[in-house]
Design an enzyme around this catalytic site. Structure first.
Site, PDB file in Angstrom:
ATOM      1  N   GLY A   1      24.334  47.252  52.368  1.00  0.00           N
ATOM      2  CA  GLY A   1      24.433  46.354  53.510  1.00  0.00           C
ATOM      3  C   GLY A   1      23.117  46.240  54.265  1.00  0.00           C
TER       4      GLY A   1
ATOM      5  N   HIS B   1      18.138  41.504  48.899  1.00  0.00           N
ATOM      6  CA  HIS B   1      19.518  41.530  48.384  1.00  0.00           C
ATOM      7  C   HIS B   1      19.954  40.128  47.935  1.00  0.00           C
ATOM      8  CE1 HIS B   1      19.586  44.899  51.484  1.00  0.00           C
ATOM      9  NE2 HIS B   1      19.973  45.533  50.399  1.00  0.00           N
TER      10      HIS B   1
ATOM     11  N   SER C   1      12.952  45.765  53.335  1.00  0.00           N
ATOM     12  CA  SER C   1      13.818  46.943  53.287  1.00  0.00           C
ATOM     13  C   SER C   1      14.673  46.964  54.539  1.00  0.00           C
ATOM     14  CB  SER C   1      12.967  48.220  53.221  1.00  0.00           C
ATOM     15  OG  SER C   1      13.755  49.344  53.564  1.00  0.00           O
TER      16      SER C   1
ATOM     17  N   ASP D   1      13.224  49.672  44.174  1.00  0.00           N
ATOM     18  CA  ASP D   1      13.583  51.072  43.951  1.00  0.00           C
ATOM     19  C   ASP D   1      13.389  51.364  42.460  1.00  0.00           C
ATOM     20  OD1 ASP D   1      14.894  51.929  46.681  1.00  0.00           O
ATOM     21  OD2 ASP D   1      15.599  49.910  46.250  1.00  0.00           O
TER      22      ASP D   1
END
Ligand code: AMP
Length: 285
Positions: free
Chosen positions: A32, A38, A186, A151
């Protein structure tokens, strides 16, 4: 219409019906506090699959006792609105008790890769990540799962887990999304003060300078690594944890040039840990 499912049987049922209708399923696991990084994963899934599921779960088992689990941002309504604009089909939004019934003692551990770099600084972190992702893959049985190169070590570990456990899912790694100034997006960037953000910017700048050197013909990993650390240690307000040039598959530091090398950086600006990376040469995924 986007469905929000908080219970495991509910989301399983939705996926089962989509599958039965012959649709391919894409899955984007997240914690989230969603941003354009995302969103790029959701868009990739939408492009490549017929049905897109997103999970939003701040996974306690991947946080260390001194880490930011409590203060990790949880903007539920904004996150759901963003999923809706991305035309996501279902959001799985479980409570902690739904994912971890009392007495759960089973873990998935990718030995070796989980113990270096991020894993060395955050003991148990990758065990938490691989365990929750293995569980999520059972709950949301998708054809493809989308992760960010942001990541790097995480996606490598998850690829290894999928291979070693013969999980019937394909891991897709998507490029790092950056702000206009180069900073990798981020959820934790929200913690940064203006001064900390200025200091943090040195990370992407160091990577881009080393990338330019690579493009101009520099192939010696130790020299590239030296460029990174010189740039970072010369930055006030930044505490470097590691800045290394490694093999893309083993994550071992390199002495000799090879066709693909990865620069991995972790540093703290104030209390906030920032990570970033860059691939030099051929991309592996
Ligand atoms: P998180 O919510 O931080 O667990 O991240 C969920 C997924 O989004 C992971 O696969 C991350 O690698 C990916 N992600 C996070 N930030 C970025 C970014 N700046 N660019 C691309 N992917 C990202």
């Amino acid at each position: 219409m986007m469905l929000v499912a908080e219970r495991i049987p509910e989301v399983r049922d939705v996926i089962r019906r989509a599958r039965a209708a012959g649709r391919t399923i894409g899955f984007v696991p997240t914690m989230g506090a969603l941003h354009a990084g995302h969103l790029s994963l959701m868009h990739a899934s939408r492009r490549e699959c017929d049905f897109t599921a997103v999970s939003i779960f701040v996974n306690p088992t991947q946080f260390g006792p001194q880490e930011d689990l409590q203060r990790y941002p949880r903007p539920r309504d904004a996150d759901l609105a963003l999923c809706e604009t991305a035309s996501v089909d279902v959001v799985f939004f479980p409570a902690v008790e739904e994912m971890y019934p009392p007495g759960a003692t089973t873990f998935v551990e990718v030995a070796g890769l989980s113990d270096v770099w991020e894993g060395a600084i955050r003991p148990g972190h990758f065990r938490g990540v691989s365990t929750v992702v293995a569980k999520l893959f059972q709950i949301v049985p998708a054809d493809r799962a989308y992760f960010g190169q942001k990541d790097y070590q995480q996606q490598l570990i998850l690829r290894r887990m999928v291979r070693d456990l013969n999980l019937p899912i394909e891991i897709v790694t998507c490029p790092i999304v950056r702000d206009a100034d180069g900073m990798a997006l981020s959820s934790r960037n929200a913690y940064l003060s203006p001064n900390e953000r200025r200091a943090g910017l040195a990370i992407s700048q160091a990577l881009s300078e080393a990338g330019q050197a690579y493009n101009s013909g520099e192939r010696q990993p130790r020299r590239l690594q030296r460029m990174l650390s010189d740039r970072l240690t010369g930055t006030r307000g930044l505490a470097v944890e590691y800045a290394v040039v490694v093999d893309p598959e083993t994550l071992a530091e390199l002495d000799e040039p090879q066709s693909s090398m990865v620069a991995l950086i972790a540093a703290r600006a104030g209390k906030t840990r920032l990570i970033d990376n860059a691939i030099f040469g051929e991309s592996q995924s």
